[in-house]
Scaffold this motif. Structure first.
Motif, PDB file in Angstrom:
ATOM      1  N   ILE A 104       0.865  -1.184   0.000  1.00 39.25           N
ATOM      2  CA  ILE A 104       0.000   0.000   0.000  1.00 39.25           C
ATOM      3  C   ILE A 104       0.899   1.232   0.000  1.00 39.25           C
ATOM      4  O   ILE A 104       1.781   1.353   0.864  1.00 39.25           O
ATOM      5  N   ASP A 105       0.717   2.097  -0.951  1.00 41.97           N
ATOM      6  CA  ASP A 105       1.472   3.355  -1.037  1.00 41.97           C
ATOM      7  C   ASP A 105       2.984   3.104  -1.009  1.00 41.97           C
ATOM      8  O   ASP A 105       3.740   3.849  -0.382  1.00 41.97           O
ATOM      9  N   LYS A 117      -5.223   3.934   9.656  1.00 41.84           N
ATOM     10  CA  LYS A 117      -4.129   3.874   8.690  1.00 41.84           C
ATOM     11  C   LYS A 117      -4.641   3.163   7.441  1.00 41.84           C
ATOM     12  O   LYS A 117      -5.538   2.321   7.542  1.00 41.84           O
ATOM     13  N   PRO A 118      -4.063   3.441   6.286  1.00 46.11           N
ATOM     14  CA  PRO A 118      -4.446   2.664   5.106  1.00 46.11           C
ATOM     15  C   PRO A 118      -4.226   1.171   5.341  1.00 46.11           C
ATOM     16  O   PRO A 118      -3.179   0.751   5.853  1.00 46.11           O
ATOM     17  N   THR A 119      -5.223   0.371   4.996  1.00 44.53           N
ATOM     18  CA  THR A 119      -5.153  -1.073   5.219  1.00 44.53           C
ATOM     19  C   THR A 119      -6.000  -1.765   4.157  1.00 44.53           C
ATOM     20  O   THR A 119      -6.489  -1.132   3.231  1.00 44.53           O
ATOM     21  N   GLU A 167      -8.782  -1.861  -0.503  1.00 43.10           N
ATOM     22  CA  GLU A 167      -8.115  -0.883   0.352  1.00 43.10           C
ATOM     23  C   GLU A 167      -9.139  -0.055   1.121  1.00 43.10           C
ATOM     24  O   GLU A 167     -10.194   0.299   0.607  1.00 43.10           O
ATOM     25  N   ARG A 201      -9.132   3.437   3.682  1.00 41.85           N
ATOM     26  CA  ARG A 201      -8.331   4.567   4.148  1.00 41.85           C
ATOM     27  C   ARG A 201      -9.042   5.288   5.285  1.00 41.85           C
ATOM     28  O   ARG A 201     -10.265   5.143   5.461  1.00 41.85           O
ATOM     29  N   ASP A 225     -10.249   8.105   5.920  1.00 43.30           N
ATOM     30  CA  ASP A 225     -11.407   8.968   5.695  1.00 43.30           C
ATOM     31  C   ASP A 225     -12.584   8.233   5.062  1.00 43.30           C
ATOM     32  O   ASP A 225     -13.565   8.856   4.657  1.00 43.30           O
ATOM     33  N   ASP A 226     -12.480   6.910   4.967  1.00 49.63           N
ATOM     34  CA  ASP A 226     -13.544   6.107   4.365  1.00 49.63           C
ATOM     35  C   ASP A 226     -14.120   5.123   5.378  1.00 49.63           C
ATOM     36  O   ASP A 226     -13.565   4.919   6.464  1.00 49.63           O
TER      37      ASP A 226
END
Length: 383
Positions: free
Chosen positions: A117-118, A203-205, A365, A367, A369-370
């Motif tokens: 991721i990223d 965190k992004p996951t 994914e 994030r 804010d989602d």
């Protein structure tokens, strides 16, 4: 002097409140009772959801799992259509650990037990090794099925439910981010089991939640599910690789996975000219849902002519999978006796396996804010 309230007293009060409240309004009830103690000393709870016809579903907070679903057959007799264990010791220690549970953080498999991721590579804990390659399946050795979730009894017009919640901490089984999850089961007057999944992260996951209930619509005492009649609203099936992760997406036309029209599940059981049949050693298939757009739609139908019981699977998810108990061998004893080969099958909805490594697949994914949301429904009927 204040008296200490025992856990059994709390259960009694919760049960009494739920039953009285429900019967005053919609003749629905949700009842909580003790289910037993894990080897860790943790207490577990069984929740029984019943509608006014007497049809019911039972849930356990260990693994946020379905234990039974009792629906009427064509004679009006209530029949348990869920295959699996019936006691907490078996759920904890039995070889078939995923019976009825919520699976996560990632349902099905992640090849090489890693993803990016990223630009950051994450190594998740493997629990399989296939042809020398580590694979994580169903969230790893300590997936969501291995935890006692917090349970809250719910009610709204026409349905009763239980919401299970837990925090999966940052780094659990190798996944980044603190993931706050909820899984809500509803049982309706129309004999619909509705499952609502939600999750947020800091965190992004990646997230891919599903339920692993095994069904046999002929009920207790039957040991063969392959003569059920199935349809699947899909033109494309998944051919796996040696790690049982997606290799190719192929048209169902001409294959044993063509269920666009109703067929017995075993209608081409001996067709080992098909590569997916050879890889899976039989009928275990995954389909891509036709015209998937994230809305709730019917994806499959399963029917048992012997009892007249059927179930439609509806979902917002892009893929549907069935496993037909081909690895069961009778050595594990369930609620109604040995769990033998082909004694039950999954009706599982999710994102495709290994999606974090397949950018062409719908993303898994999540994030900060989602919010992850997903709905699956099983609509039981009788003919």
């Amino acid at each position: 002097m204040a008296m200490e309230m025992k856990k059994t007293d709390i259960f009694f009060i919760l049960t009494l409140v739920a039953v009285v409240s429900s019967c005053d309004s919609h003749c629905l009830s949700v009842v909580a009772s003790e289910f037993g103690e894990l080897s860790t000393g943790e207490q577990t709870t069984l929740y029984t959801l019943t509608n006014s016809s007497g049809a019911s579903m039972t849930l356990c907070d260990y693994g946020a799992r379905i234990v039974s679903i009792n629906v009427p057959d064509r004679n009006g007799d209530l029949t348990d259509v869920v295959v699996g264990y019936g006691d907490i010791a078996s759920f904890e220690k039995g070889r078939e650990r995923f019976m009825g549970c919520v699976i996560g953080r990632y349902a099905n498999r992640i090849n090489h037990s890693s993803f990016e991721i990223d630009g950051v590579r994450y190594e998740v804990v493997p629990n399989e090794k296939r042809y020398g390659v580590p694979v994580q399946c169903h969230g790893g050795p300590q997936g969501f099925d291995r935890f006692v979730w917090d349970g809250e009894m719910l009610e709204k017009p026409g349905m009763t439910g239980v919401r299970f919640t837990r925090l999966s901490p940052d780094g659990e089984q190798g996944y980044p981010g603190n993931l706050r999850c909820s899984v809500t089961y509803w049982w309706t007057e129309a004999n619909v089991c509705r499952i609502e999944y939600e999750a947020v992260t800091d965190k992004p996951t990646v997230v891919n939640l599903s339920n692993h209930t095994v069904f046999n619509l002929k009920g207790p005492g039957d040991r063969y599910v392959m003569n059920h009649i199935m349809t699947v609203d899909s033109d494309v099936y998944v051919q796996g690789n040696r790690q049982l992760c997606p290799d190719k997406l192929l048209p169902v036309a001409g294959s044993p996975f063509d269920f666009r029209e109703p067929h017995r599940v075993d209608y081409r059981i001996d067709d080992y000219s098909n590569e997916q049949f050879r890889i899976a050693d039989g009928m275990s298939g995954c389909w891509v849902i036709r015209d998937w757009d994230g809305s709730l739609k019917k994806v499959a139908d399963l029917y048992a002519p012997e009892t007249g019981i059927g179930v439609e699977t509806w979902s917002t998810e892009p893929a549907f999978l069935t496993f037909t108990g081909r690895t069961f061998d009778g050595s594990e004893t369930g609620k109604y006796g040995p769990m033998e080969k082909f004694c039950g099958m999954l009706l599982e909805t999710f994102h495709l396996a290994d999606s974090p490594n397949r950018p062409e697949f719908p993303t898994t994914e999540l994030r900060p804010d989602d919010k992850f949301t997903s709905v699956t429904e099983w609509h039981f009927y009788v003919e």
